[in-house]
Motif scaffolding. Structure first.
Motif, PDB file in Angstrom:
ATOM      1  N   ASP A 150     -52.818  64.368 -37.395  1.00 55.07           N
ATOM      2  CA  ASP A 150     -52.669  65.815 -37.544  1.00 55.07           C
ATOM      3  C   ASP A 150     -53.763  66.295 -38.474  1.00 55.07           C
ATOM      4  O   ASP A 150     -54.059  65.636 -39.485  1.00 55.07           O
ATOM      5  CB  ASP A 150     -51.308  66.180 -38.146  1.00 55.07           C
ATOM      6  CG  ASP A 150     -50.158  65.926 -37.193  1.00 55.07           C
ATOM      7  OD1 ASP A 150     -50.301  66.232 -35.993  1.00 55.07           O
ATOM      8  OD2 ASP A 150     -49.110  65.429 -37.648  1.00 55.07           O
ATOM      9  N   ASP A 152     -55.539  70.135 -40.181  1.00 51.78           N
ATOM     10  CA  ASP A 152     -55.460  71.582 -40.382  1.00 51.78           C
ATOM     11  C   ASP A 152     -56.858  72.108 -40.081  1.00 51.78           C
ATOM     12  O   ASP A 152     -57.819  71.740 -40.756  1.00 51.78           O
ATOM     13  CB  ASP A 152     -55.058  71.886 -41.823  1.00 51.78           C
ATOM     14  CG  ASP A 152     -54.802  73.366 -42.059  1.00 51.78           C
ATOM     15  OD1 ASP A 152     -55.571  74.214 -41.529  1.00 51.78           O
ATOM     16  OD2 ASP A 152     -53.848  73.693 -42.788  1.00 51.78           O
ATOM     17  N   TYR A 171     -52.644  76.687 -37.225  1.00 49.34           N
ATOM     18  CA  TYR A 171     -53.600  75.945 -38.041  1.00 49.34           C
ATOM     19  C   TYR A 171     -53.448  74.442 -37.863  1.00 49.34           C
ATOM     20  O   TYR A 171     -54.427  73.706 -37.892  1.00 49.34           O
ATOM     21  CB  TYR A 171     -53.439  76.301 -39.520  1.00 49.34           C
ATOM     22  CG  TYR A 171     -53.823  77.729 -39.832  1.00 49.34           C
ATOM     23  CD1 TYR A 171     -55.076  78.221 -39.488  1.00 49.34           C
ATOM     24  CD2 TYR A 171     -52.942  78.582 -40.473  1.00 49.34           C
ATOM     25  CE1 TYR A 171     -55.436  79.524 -39.777  1.00 49.34           C
ATOM     26  CE2 TYR A 171     -53.301  79.886 -40.770  1.00 49.34           C
ATOM     27  CZ  TYR A 171     -54.543  80.360 -40.412  1.00 49.34           C
ATOM     28  OH  TYR A 171     -54.900  81.641 -40.694  1.00 49.34           O
ATOM     29  N   LYS A 172     -52.205  73.961 -37.685  1.00 49.02           N
ATOM     30  CA  LYS A 172     -51.979  72.530 -37.537  1.00 49.02           C
ATOM     31  C   LYS A 172     -52.305  72.116 -36.106  1.00 49.02           C
ATOM     32  O   LYS A 172     -51.796  72.685 -35.150  1.00 49.02           O
ATOM     33  CB  LYS A 172     -50.528  72.181 -37.838  1.00 49.02           C
ATOM     34  CG  LYS A 172     -50.212  70.714 -37.666  1.00 49.02           C
ATOM     35  CD  LYS A 172     -48.735  70.430 -37.885  1.00 49.02           C
ATOM     36  CE  LYS A 172     -48.404  69.028 -37.442  1.00 49.02           C
ATOM     37  NZ  LYS A 172     -46.960  68.819 -37.411  1.00 49.02           N
ATOM     38  N   SER A 174     -52.265  68.814 -33.637  1.00 49.27           N
ATOM     39  CA  SER A 174     -51.820  67.434 -33.421  1.00 49.27           C
ATOM     40  C   SER A 174     -52.729  66.800 -32.386  1.00 49.27           C
ATOM     41  O   SER A 174     -52.970  67.384 -31.325  1.00 49.27           O
ATOM     42  CB  SER A 174     -50.372  67.418 -32.926  1.00 49.27           C
ATOM     43  OG  SER A 174     -49.522  67.931 -33.921  1.00 49.27           O
TER      44      SER A 174
END
Length: 185
Positions: A150, A152, A171-172, A174
């Motif tokens: 993950d 940001d 924003y995150k 994966s």
């Protein structure tokens, strides 16, 4: 009694240099979109080399991904993601990963490394599962790996927002990687 060597936990483990087979690799990502759902996509052009050593902790990984190869199934969205608002593919045509260390972690491994994206380098660990080593359909020795991480996107200077100031894209991010690699002669 001394512990079993780490390679004993990886059936068929072979030391060597492995090149990712583009036909059997998938680098995909997902992130929130408009806080309503999840968008998914992938990068279709990558080059990865894995060097496995007799001691797995001494192994190494390098990878380069063409950011213009992004594919979300929507060309208009892909064009926007390639723009300066997001990936800025014109000025930053590739992202790269270089391992800096490998260690056992739970039932798998953690690969510590540096991800360079959008001209910024940050440490990003990969949680890795070794799926196995063995002969492929062609008879060539192959290795298969699955990894996740993950990030940001703000850590890499990718901060695009909507005109109203709200977040259009989460924003995150994966990331998942499915890599099949072929032993080089």
């Amino acid at each position: 009694m001394s512990p079993a060597p780490a390679t004993a936990a990886i059936p068929g483990y072979l030391a060597g240099t492995w090149k990712a087979d583009p036909a059997h690799c998938r680098i995909s990502f997902s992130l929130r979109f408009l806080t309503l759902g999840t968008e998914r996509g992938r990068f279709t052009d990558c080059d990865a080399t894995i060097v496995t050593r007799e001691e797995p902790q001494r192994s190494a990984l390098t990878a380069t991904i063409d950011v213009a190869s992004i594919d979300t199934g929507n060309e208009k969205r892909d064009t926007h993601l390639r723009s300066a608002d997001y990936l800025d593919a014109e000025n930053h045509p590739t992202m790269s990963y270089r391992s800096t260390g490998i260690h056992p972690s739970g039932d798998g491994w953690t690969v510590d490394g540096d991800l360079t994206l959008h001209g910024v380098t940050r440490q990003v660990p990969l949680a890795v599962e070794v799926n196995g080593f063995g002969p492929g359909a062609s008879g060539a020795q192959q290795a298969a790996f699955f990894a996740t991480a993950d990030i940001d996107r703000r850590d890499f200077g990718i901060t695009a927002r909507t005109d109203g100031g709200g977040v259009l894209v989460g924003y995150k991010v994966s990331i998942s990687l499915v890599i099949q690699a072929v032993l080089q002669k």
